[in-house]
Design an enzyme around this catalytic site. Structure first.
Site, PDB file in Angstrom:
ATOM      1  N   GLU A   1      19.329  11.034   3.208  1.00 54.87           N
ATOM      2  CA  GLU A   1      20.003  11.722   2.099  1.00 54.87           C
ATOM      3  C   GLU A   1      20.529  10.716   1.073  1.00 54.87           C
ATOM      4  O   GLU A   1      20.350  10.889  -0.130  1.00 54.87           O
ATOM      5  CB  GLU A   1      21.161  12.570   2.647  1.00 54.87           C
ATOM      6  N   GLU A   2      21.172   9.666   1.597  1.00 59.00           N
ATOM      7  CA  GLU A   2      21.736   8.618   0.725  1.00 59.00           C
ATOM      8  C   GLU A   2      20.636   8.032  -0.177  1.00 59.00           C
ATOM      9  O   GLU A   2      20.820   7.900  -1.394  1.00 59.00           O
ATOM     10  CB  GLU A   2      22.316   7.515   1.625  1.00 59.00           C
ATOM     11  N   ASN A   3      19.510   7.724   0.426  1.00 57.45           N
ATOM     12  CA  ASN A   3      18.419   7.113  -0.345  1.00 57.45           C
ATOM     13  C   ASN A   3      17.883   8.077  -1.407  1.00 57.45           C
ATOM     14  O   ASN A   3      17.551   7.669  -2.519  1.00 57.45           O
ATOM     15  CB  ASN A   3      17.297   6.664   0.598  1.00 57.45           C
TER      16      ASN A   3
ATOM     17  N   ASP B   1       4.856   8.851   2.670  1.00 57.71           N
ATOM     18  CA  ASP B   1       3.900   7.737   2.780  1.00 57.71           C
ATOM     19  C   ASP B   1       3.647   7.446   4.255  1.00 57.71           C
ATOM     20  O   ASP B   1       4.558   7.102   4.995  1.00 57.71           O
ATOM     21  CB  ASP B   1       4.491   6.485   2.110  1.00 57.71           C
TER      22      ASP B   1
ATOM     23  N   SER C   1      -3.675  -1.481  -1.343  1.00 56.91           N
ATOM     24  CA  SER C   1      -2.371  -1.956  -0.910  1.00 56.91           C
ATOM     25  C   SER C   1      -2.520  -3.417  -0.508  1.00 56.91           C
ATOM     26  O   SER C   1      -3.548  -3.804   0.064  1.00 56.91           O
ATOM     27  CB  SER C   1      -1.876  -1.112   0.273  1.00 56.91           C
ATOM     28  N   ASN C   2      -1.520  -4.190  -0.829  1.00 55.96           N
ATOM     29  CA  ASN C   2      -1.501  -5.621  -0.499  1.00 55.96           C
ATOM     30  C   ASN C   2      -2.580  -6.424  -1.230  1.00 55.96           C
ATOM     31  O   ASN C   2      -2.976  -7.496  -0.775  1.00 55.96           O
ATOM     32  CB  ASN C   2      -1.623  -5.830   1.016  1.00 55.96           C
TER      33      ASN C   2
ATOM     34  N   HIS D   1      -5.556  -0.244   3.123  1.00 57.23           N
ATOM     35  CA  HIS D   1      -4.267  -0.772   3.595  1.00 57.23           C
ATOM     36  C   HIS D   1      -4.124  -2.278   3.332  1.00 57.23           C
ATOM     37  O   HIS D   1      -3.082  -2.736   2.877  1.00 57.23           O
ATOM     38  CB  HIS D   1      -4.117  -0.480   5.093  1.00 57.23           C
TER      39      HIS D   1
ATOM     40  N   TYR E   1       0.052   3.554  11.287  1.00 58.11           N
ATOM     41  CA  TYR E   1       1.393   3.919  11.765  1.00 58.11           C
ATOM     42  C   TYR E   1       1.324   4.874  12.976  1.00 58.11           C
ATOM     43  O   TYR E   1       2.353   5.112  13.630  1.00 58.11           O
ATOM     44  CB  TYR E   1       2.241   4.577  10.662  1.00 58.11           C
TER      45      TYR E   1
ATOM     46  N   LYS F   1      -3.368   5.725   4.528  1.00 54.18           N
ATOM     47  CA  LYS F   1      -4.099   4.480   4.275  1.00 54.18           C
ATOM     48  C   LYS F   1      -5.172   4.255   5.337  1.00 54.18           C
ATOM     49  O   LYS F   1      -4.927   4.494   6.525  1.00 54.18           O
ATOM     50  CB  LYS F   1      -3.118   3.280   4.283  1.00 54.18           C
TER      51      LYS F   1
ATOM     52  N   LYS G   1      12.210   3.743   3.826  1.00 60.86           N
ATOM     53  CA  LYS G   1      12.076   4.408   5.134  1.00 60.86           C
ATOM     54  C   LYS G   1      13.432   4.504   5.816  1.00 60.86           C
ATOM     55  O   LYS G   1      14.217   3.553   5.813  1.00 60.86           O
ATOM     56  CB  LYS G   1      11.101   3.620   6.013  1.00 60.86           C
ATOM     57  N   SER G   2      13.694   5.643   6.421  1.00 62.69           N
ATOM     58  CA  SER G   2      14.831   5.732   7.340  1.00 62.69           C
ATOM     59  C   SER G   2      14.569   6.870   8.317  1.00 62.69           C
ATOM     60  O   SER G   2      13.947   7.866   7.956  1.00 62.69           O
ATOM     61  CB  SER G   2      16.144   5.989   6.594  1.00 62.69           C
TER      62      SER G   2
ATOM     63  N   PRO H   1      11.570  -2.101   0.402  1.00 61.56           N
ATOM     64  CA  PRO H   1      12.574  -2.289  -0.656  1.00 61.56           C
ATOM     65  C   PRO H   1      13.840  -3.002  -0.175  1.00 61.56           C
ATOM     66  O   PRO H   1      14.504  -3.647  -0.975  1.00 61.56           O
ATOM     67  CB  PRO H   1      12.889  -0.856  -1.109  1.00 61.56           C
TER      68      PRO H   1
HETATM   69  N1  LIG Z   1       1.242  -1.023   2.683  1.00 62.02           N
HETATM   70  C1  LIG Z   1       1.827  -1.790   3.589  1.00 62.02           C
HETATM   71  O1  LIG Z   1       1.255  -2.749   4.107  1.00 62.02           O
HETATM   72  C2  LIG Z   1       3.240  -1.480   3.978  1.00 62.02           C
HETATM   73  C3  LIG Z   1       3.981  -2.424   4.706  1.00 62.02           C
HETATM   74  C4  LIG Z   1       5.294  -2.093   5.030  1.00 62.02           C
HETATM   75  C5  LIG Z   1       5.813  -0.873   4.633  1.00 62.02           C
HETATM   76  N2  LIG Z   1       5.058   0.035   3.948  1.00 62.02           N
HETATM   77  C6  LIG Z   1       5.576   1.362   3.524  1.00 62.02           C
HETATM   78  O2  LIG Z   1       6.812   1.169   2.840  1.00 62.02           O
HETATM   79  C7  LIG Z   1       7.832   1.874   3.524  1.00 62.02           C
HETATM   80  C8  LIG Z   1       9.157   1.150   3.388  1.00 62.02           C
HETATM   81  O3  LIG Z   1       9.089  -0.132   3.971  1.00 62.02           O
HETATM   82  P1  LIG Z   1       9.749  -0.507   5.382  1.00 62.02           P
HETATM   83  O4  LIG Z   1       9.808   0.719   6.223  1.00 62.02           O
HETATM   84  O5  LIG Z   1       8.988  -1.640   5.949  1.00 62.02           O
HETATM   85  O6  LIG Z   1      11.163  -1.022   5.030  1.00 62.02           O
HETATM   86  P2  LIG Z   1      12.434  -0.532   4.200  1.00 62.02           P
HETATM   87  O7  LIG Z   1      12.265   0.853   3.700  1.00 62.02           O
HETATM   88  O8  LIG Z   1      12.748  -1.616   3.230  1.00 62.02           O
HETATM   89  O9  LIG Z   1      13.582  -0.609   5.274  1.00 62.02           O
HETATM   90  C9  LIG Z   1      13.681   0.241   6.374  1.00 62.02           C
HETATM   91  C10 LIG Z   1      14.863  -0.247   7.187  1.00 62.02           C
HETATM   92  O10 LIG Z   1      16.068  -0.105   6.420  1.00 62.02           O
HETATM   93  C11 LIG Z   1      16.973   0.743   7.092  1.00 62.02           C
HETATM   94  N3  LIG Z   1      17.615   1.605   6.090  1.00 62.02           N
HETATM   95  C12 LIG Z   1      17.063   2.657   5.451  1.00 62.02           C
HETATM   96  N4  LIG Z   1      17.930   3.205   4.582  1.00 62.02           N
HETATM   97  C13 LIG Z   1      19.063   2.475   4.674  1.00 62.02           C
HETATM   98  C14 LIG Z   1      20.326   2.582   4.048  1.00 62.02           C
HETATM   99  N5  LIG Z   1      20.576   3.525   3.152  1.00 62.02           N
HETATM  100  N6  LIG Z   1      21.288   1.667   4.389  1.00 62.02           N
HETATM  101  C15 LIG Z   1      21.029   0.694   5.294  1.00 62.02           C
HETATM  102  N7  LIG Z   1      19.849   0.564   5.939  1.00 62.02           N
HETATM  103  C16 LIG Z   1      18.865   1.450   5.628  1.00 62.02           C
HETATM  104  C17 LIG Z   1      16.158   1.537   8.081  1.00 62.02           C
HETATM  105  O11 LIG Z   1      16.925   1.881   9.215  1.00 62.02           O
HETATM  106  P3  LIG Z   1      16.834   3.313   9.960  1.00 62.02           P
HETATM  107  O12 LIG Z   1      15.425   3.806   9.874  1.00 62.02           O
HETATM  108  O13 LIG Z   1      17.245   2.960  11.354  1.00 62.02           O
HETATM  109  O14 LIG Z   1      17.810   4.218   9.270  1.00 62.02           O
HETATM  110  C18 LIG Z   1      15.074   0.534   8.448  1.00 62.02           C
HETATM  111  O15 LIG Z   1      15.554  -0.372   9.420  1.00 62.02           O
HETATM  112  C19 LIG Z   1       7.296   1.957   4.955  1.00 62.02           C
HETATM  113  O16 LIG Z   1       8.009   2.861   5.755  1.00 62.02           O
HETATM  114  C20 LIG Z   1       5.863   2.280   4.707  1.00 62.02           C
HETATM  115  O17 LIG Z   1       5.704   3.639   4.391  1.00 62.02           O
HETATM  116  C21 LIG Z   1       3.785  -0.280   3.600  1.00 62.02           C
END
Ligand SMILES: NC(=O)c1ccc[n+]([C@@H]2O[C@H](COP(=O)([O-])OP(=O)(O)OC[C@H]3O[C@@H](n4cnc5c(N)ncnc54)[C@H](OP(=O)(O)O)[C@@H]3O)[C@@H](O)[C@H]2O)c1
Length: 279
Positions: A238-240, A43, A136-137, A105, A48, A73, A230-231, A186
């Protein structure tokens, strides 16, 4: 684990998010590693600014293009000409001739603008430049406005969704329209690891010898939600991904469902700065 969209397009239910993954080496290595681990759904978004590295990693993975699902997006609402240009730029950056899922978006506060953007999305879909189109949103009222003029119902709505904001009424509405819900954020900006969420989720995680992150992802997967954590950290990527093998029972799901507090940690679509454009 796949989800079949209303138009028959099949997409992997678990993907990799790339928001705040910097273009260049970080995005390249992150996506390459995810593909190596087994992810087949990435995604990204024009906003981005990492499509170029995402595309390069996909090419270098040597995995056939048709085995990888790419979502991107549209950056912002503008004239049809500008939006077409940014779509073509996405294709060039991603090094592909089609996108699997193309999303608006953010909704604009002016429904006519959303409707105009959607008609362009419909044209791209009919021209087979995108295999599926979505939003989205978008909240329910914004979808209702869109459907006043739409000839194609969006296939996906990607929204903030996590144990603190389960989006129950929106999901019910989307299900009734056969619009697939997709979760972003998430981990609730770290909120799932603390407070009432951390406490309850860690009990479930311990019970299954899993991690909180895996429990959250498995919860979403079991509820039929598209999940894109996201990570940039190899071990976490891998964990995710391994969360797809975690089977939560009904009582776990109920416990997590009860953590819903309507807690938004990202921008509220009804109070976003993205108002009408003036061009
Ligand atoms: N449509 C939209 O408006 C919109 C808005 C926001 C996000 N998104 C999409 O949704 C995706 C996910 O959302 P997000 O990136 O905002 O947040 P997220 O996936 O909820 O959280 C990412 C954060 O969690 C950490 N993390 C990842 N796996 C982990 C684990 N197993 N244990 C502990 N911490 C962990 C990551 O750290 P590290 O990376 O440092 O490992 C990062 O700081 C985005 O990347 C994007 O593709 C879309």
């Amino acid at each position: 684990m796949n989800i079949t969209l209303a138009n028959g397009v099949v997409m992997p239910q678990l993907g990799l998010g790339t928001f705040l993954v910097p273009d260049g080496n970080v995005a390249y290595e992150t996506v390459l590693h995810a593909l190596k681990v087994g992810y087949r759904h990435i995604d990204t978004a024009q906003m981005y600014k990492n499509e170029e590295s995402v595309g390069q990693a996909i090419i270098d993975s040597k995995i056939p293009r048709d085995q990888i699902f790419i979502t991107t997006k549209q950056r912002g609402h503008s004239t049809v000409e500008n939006m077409l240009k940014s779509f073509e730029e996405s294709l060039i950056k991603l090094k592909t001739d089609y996108v699997d899922l193309y999303l608006i978006h953010w909704p604009n506060h002016d429904k006519k603008i959303n409707q105009q953007t959607w008609s362009l999305f419909e044209a791209l879909y009919r021209e087979k430049k995108v295999r599926a189109i979505g939003i989205s949103n978008f909240q329910r009222h914004q979808i209702e406005d869109l459907l006043e003029t739409a000839t194609i119902v969006p296939m996906v709505d990607q929204v903030e969704l996590h144990p603190g904001l389960s989006q129950v009424p929106l999901k019910k509405y989307l299900d009734s329209k056969k619009i697939q819900i997709e979760s972003y954020g998430p981990f609730m900006k770290g909120g799932v690891f603390e407070g009432i969420w951390g406490e309850a989720l860690s009990l479930i995680a311990n019970k299954h010898q899993a991690t909180i992150a895996q429990v959250v992802i498995a919860w979403g997967l079991k509820k039929g939600i598209l999940m894109i954590p996201k990570s940039v950290t190899k071990e976490r990527i891998e964990e995710n991904f391994k969360a797809k093998d975690l089977r939560l029972d009904d009582s776990d799901i109920q416990t997590i469902d009860e953590l819903n507090r309507g807690k938004r940690v990202y921008t509220d679509p009804d109070n976003s700065p993205w108002g009408p454009y003036t061009e």
